[in-house]
Design a protein around this motif. Structure first.
Motif, PDB file in Angstrom:
ATOM      1  N   LEU A  41       0.826  -1.207   0.000  1.00  0.00           N
ATOM      2  CA  LEU A  41       0.000   0.000   0.000  1.00  0.00           C
ATOM      3  C   LEU A  41       0.865   1.264   0.000  1.00  0.00           C
ATOM      4  O   LEU A  41       0.716   2.137  -0.861  1.00  0.00           O
ATOM      5  N   HIS A  42       1.782   1.362   0.960  1.00  0.00           N
ATOM      6  CA  HIS A  42       2.649   2.544   1.005  1.00  0.00           C
ATOM      7  C   HIS A  42       3.633   2.552  -0.163  1.00  0.00           C
ATOM      8  O   HIS A  42       4.031   3.628  -0.636  1.00  0.00           O
TER       9      HIS A  42
ATOM     10  N   GLU B   5       4.331   5.555  -2.813  1.00  0.00           N
ATOM     11  CA  GLU B   5       5.668   6.111  -2.990  1.00  0.00           C
ATOM     12  C   GLU B   5       6.183   5.951  -4.411  1.00  0.00           C
ATOM     13  O   GLU B   5       6.788   6.858  -4.982  1.00  0.00           O
ATOM     14  N   TRP B   6       5.981   4.777  -4.995  1.00  0.00           N
ATOM     15  CA  TRP B   6       6.621   4.455  -6.277  1.00  0.00           C
ATOM     16  C   TRP B   6       5.644   4.200  -7.429  1.00  0.00           C
ATOM     17  O   TRP B   6       6.071   3.969  -8.556  1.00  0.00           O
ATOM     18  N   GLY B   7       4.357   4.231  -7.168  1.00  0.00           N
ATOM     19  CA  GLY B   7       3.398   3.929  -8.225  1.00  0.00           C
ATOM     20  C   GLY B   7       3.583   2.506  -8.724  1.00  0.00           C
ATOM     21  O   GLY B   7       3.865   1.586  -7.951  1.00  0.00           O
ATOM     22  N   THR B   8       3.448   2.317 -10.031  1.00  0.00           N
ATOM     23  CA  THR B   8       3.599   0.965 -10.582  1.00  0.00           C
ATOM     24  C   THR B   8       5.041   0.477 -10.492  1.00  0.00           C
ATOM     25  O   THR B   8       5.304  -0.719 -10.653  1.00  0.00           O
TER      26      THR B   8
ATOM     27  N   LEU C 202      -9.338   1.899  -9.362  1.00  0.00           N
ATOM     28  CA  LEU C 202      -8.890   0.612  -8.826  1.00  0.00           C
ATOM     29  C   LEU C 202      -7.604   0.198  -9.535  1.00  0.00           C
ATOM     30  O   LEU C 202      -7.545   0.175 -10.764  1.00  0.00           O
ATOM     31  N   PHE C 203      -6.592  -0.096  -8.744  1.00  0.00           N
ATOM     32  CA  PHE C 203      -5.319  -0.606  -9.273  1.00  0.00           C
ATOM     33  C   PHE C 203      -5.134  -2.030  -8.773  1.00  0.00           C
ATOM     34  O   PHE C 203      -5.364  -2.325  -7.597  1.00  0.00           O
ATOM     35  N   GLY C 204      -4.705  -2.933  -9.657  1.00  0.00           N
ATOM     36  CA  GLY C 204      -4.483  -4.311  -9.249  1.00  0.00           C
ATOM     37  C   GLY C 204      -3.341  -4.936 -10.016  1.00  0.00           C
ATOM     38  O   GLY C 204      -2.980  -4.475 -11.104  1.00  0.00           O
TER      39      GLY C 204
ATOM     40  N   TYR D 238      -0.428  -5.707 -14.646  1.00  0.00           N
ATOM     41  CA  TYR D 238      -1.242  -4.933 -13.719  1.00  0.00           C
ATOM     42  C   TYR D 238      -2.364  -4.265 -14.501  1.00  0.00           C
ATOM     43  O   TYR D 238      -2.338  -4.201 -15.741  1.00  0.00           O
ATOM     44  N   PHE D 239      -3.372  -3.777 -13.788  1.00  0.00           N
ATOM     45  CA  PHE D 239      -4.490  -3.105 -14.452  1.00  0.00           C
ATOM     46  C   PHE D 239      -4.905  -1.875 -13.666  1.00  0.00           C
ATOM     47  O   PHE D 239      -4.645  -1.751 -12.463  1.00  0.00           O
TER      48      PHE D 239
END
Length: 631
Positions: free
Chosen positions: A102-103, A107-110, A132-134, A205-206
């Motif tokens: 989560l953090h 901090e770094w995105g993808t 939504l990111f997964g 990822y999506f």
């Protein structure tokens, strides 16, 4: 280890629906549950407590509660990442690896996905962006399914979690049956056996926002760059990497045991891990008993081992439940002993290490081009591999068309282009033959060539044919069969299965090794075996791979097994899919000893069992408590 579910829509009853979805996968997390619901999204979580037993319950929120995560898996390098994020100013409320994701995303995105080491499937809901990111791990060790139906985007660790959702439209995907008949598992690159339900591919990822889903790849195997080192240097590096990975995969607040077969992979893991408990399963088959063979090793190494024997009656009784847990039909015979092995281990531990992945990373399959016991033919093939590519391909094709002789298959598959014959490690029905058994409505699915084409299209820059086959396996056989059954059938018994030989750091090493050190005139995964030999008796590391030897040939010749299969083959619903006269002839010919057709029979039987569970009975199969005969 756990299970995740969720959906995005603006409809009512979210709390009730997400609870029903969680209940369908309670086996993935019997220790606790949690959910988050707002007007846009519902997130659900079932927990099997492994790390931070008291404080790791999900969902977990960031500092201002603008982002929420649910996560299935383990991050093995979470502790140094946690320290790095604390130094960057993030405030942690738990000691769980989940919170690092989560953090880390904040901090770094993808870029987070390039930093983690582990197995994972997770989603993060951003309240501010309504987004939504997964992501799913590099190899697809952990499953992730999604569907967009009737105004709802739903997702989860298992397809069965979608069944209670009122917007889920349960339909059989007719295009899936024909290729399944050849591959033995669901091989489609798009949908699953449920129409409209998709897998998120491994290494992807999506982002889902405003009703649109965008999918991106963040990692892929790269066999193009080779390092020039001596054989002994490679052996040293493999052994160091294996020991390091097993140590990393030990991270846990509960005991970690191990699976143990008679093969080199799980034996290597057990000999390095030296767990307090190891577990083995065998059959009451007079020709070979895996459990007894594994016990021989633990006696040599001084390890504790719990070994049990199962029989055909137990296997047939459990088979509907096995197919239920798999979500899609899979006729790999090893599904049966794997289910019982996980059930046996779960009576003592919550976590085990296993040996999956070594064959794909280090070229351990005989189908990579090791089909003869003749040393002379193996040496000849190794020499012919040095011919120019065009000459080698031409010679291989000519040998492939010759009448059969000893060593022909070995020479053909050593010389011909992989894309002309290799589809993985199971080929049950020839594609044309399957059409003779299928009804016309189910004979229109994609061809084998169409399924394999996207994978081979990415191998043009790979020079070595063995590496091409490995690449294909990383994206086809491994995530859709080997890892799927490993996850689903261990979680069926609420057991976390870890695969230290299939690790991103192991992959970085393996893809640099020239294949001449792996598959050669001496053996499959040759230097991997020599690394294992430092920890195992020599005769153990050089054993031929057997997988789980399952005596289905014998079961189908016995009256009890024959009657079990016949009942389904003669059922009215079976004729919707198959020519019943043809499948009954197949079964009877085997039963009477005229032909040995156990793999074809088992593939049809597996599908019909699965279909009956999900589309006719429409209820969770029940089975009696298992009583094991230990050895």
């Amino acid at each position: 280890m756990c299970g995740i579910v969720g959906f995005v829509n603006t409809k009512d009853r979210k709390e009730e629906i997400v609870t029903d979805m969680m209940d369908r996968i309670v086996h993935r997390g019997p220790n606790s549950s949690g959910s988050y619901v707002d007007k846009h999204v519902a997130l659900g979580f079932r927990r099997l407590s492994i790390i931070d037993l008291e404080g790791g319950t999900q969902p977990i929120y960031n500092e201002d509660r603008s982002k929420i995560i649910i996560f299935n898996g383990e991050i093995y390098n979470y502790q140094p990442l946690r320290e790095e994020l604390i130094q960057a100013g993030h405030i942690f409320t738990t000691h769980a690896d989940t919170e690092v994701l989560l953090h880390g995303y904040e901090e770094w995105g993808t870029g987070l996905l390039q930093k983690v080491r582990g197995m994972f499937a997770f989603v993060i809901w951003d309240n501010e962006k309504e987004e939504l990111f997964g992501a799913r791990d590099f190899f697809g060790i952990k499953p992730f399914y999604y569907a967009e139906m009737n105004g709802t985007f739903m997702f989860g660790s298992e397809i069965k979690s979608f069944l209670p959702h009122p917007d889920f439209d349960k339909q059989l995907n007719k295009d899936a049956l024909k290729p399944y008949m050849t591959f033995q598992y669901s091989p489609l690159n798009g949908e699953t056996f449920f129409k409209g339900v998709h897998r998120l591919q491994e290494g992807h990822y999506f982002i889902y926002k405003d009703g649109k889903m965008t999918i991106n790849e963040y990692w892929d195997a790269n066999f193009e760059q080779k390092e020039q080192k001596s054989k002994e240097e490679w052996i040293n590096e493999i052994d160091e990497a294996v020991q390091s990975s097993i140590a990393a995969h030990k991270i846990s607040d509960v005991e970690v045991g191990s699976f143990l077969s008679s093969g080199v992979d799980s034996s290597y893991v057990a000999s390095v891990l030296r767990p307090d408990h190891s577990f083995s399963i065998g059959f009451d088959d007079k020709t070979y008993n895996e459990a007894i063979e594994a016990r021989k090793l633990t006696d040599m190494l001084g390890l504790d081992n719990t070994a049990a024997v199962i029989d055909g009656d137990m296997s047939f009784k459990a088979f509907p439940l096995i197919q239920y847990h798999l979500d899609e039909p899979d006729s790999n015979p090893s599904c049966v002993p794997l289910y019982f092995l996980a059930n046996l281990a779960a009576q003592s531990v919550r976590v085990v290490q296993s040996g999956e992945g070594a064959d794909e990373l280090f070229a351990g399959y005989q189908t990579y081009g090791f089909h003869t016991n003749s040393k002379a033919i193996r040496v000849l093939a190794q020499g012919l591999k040095k011919l120019p590519k065009g000459t080698r391909y031409s010679l291989g094709r000519k040998i492939g068309k010759m009448k059969n002789f000893h060593g022909r298959i070995h020479l053909y598959e050593s010389l011909a282009p992989a894309k002309e014959y290799f589809i993985g490690h199971a080929k049950v029905f020839d594609e044309k033959e399957s059409l003779e058994f299928l009804q016309s409505d189910y004979a229109k699915g994609p061809s084998v060539a169409e399924i394999m084409a996207p994978h081979y299209a990415k191998t043009d820059n790979i020079k070595d044919e063995v590496n091409k086959m490995q690449y294909v396996d990383v994206h086809q056989w491994m995530p859709k069969d080997i890892l799927l059954k490993a996850d689903k059938l261990s979680m069926a018994s609420s057991l976390e299965l870890r695969v230290p030989l299939l690790d991103i750091e192991m992959m970085k090493l393996a893809q640099q090794i020239p294949s001449k050190f792996l598959l050669n005139q001496n053996n499959t995964k040759d230097i991997f075996r020599q690394a294992a030999n430092r920890h195992l008796p020599e005769e153990w590391s050089n054993r031929v791979k057997l997988g789980f030897p399952v005596p289905i040939k014998v079961w189908l010749k016995e009256d009890h097994g024959y009657q079990q299969v016949r009942e389904l083959f003669e059922a009215d619903f079976a004729k919707e899919f198959f020519n019943q006269e043809k499948i009954m002839q197949l079964l009877n010919d085997h039963h009477e000893g005229k032909r040995e057709e156990q793999r074809k029979i088992w593939t049809i039987f597996s599908f019909l069992t699965w279909y009956k569970v999900f589309f006719i009975d429409e209820e969770i199969p029940t089975t009696e408590a298992i009583e094991y005969e230990t050895v």
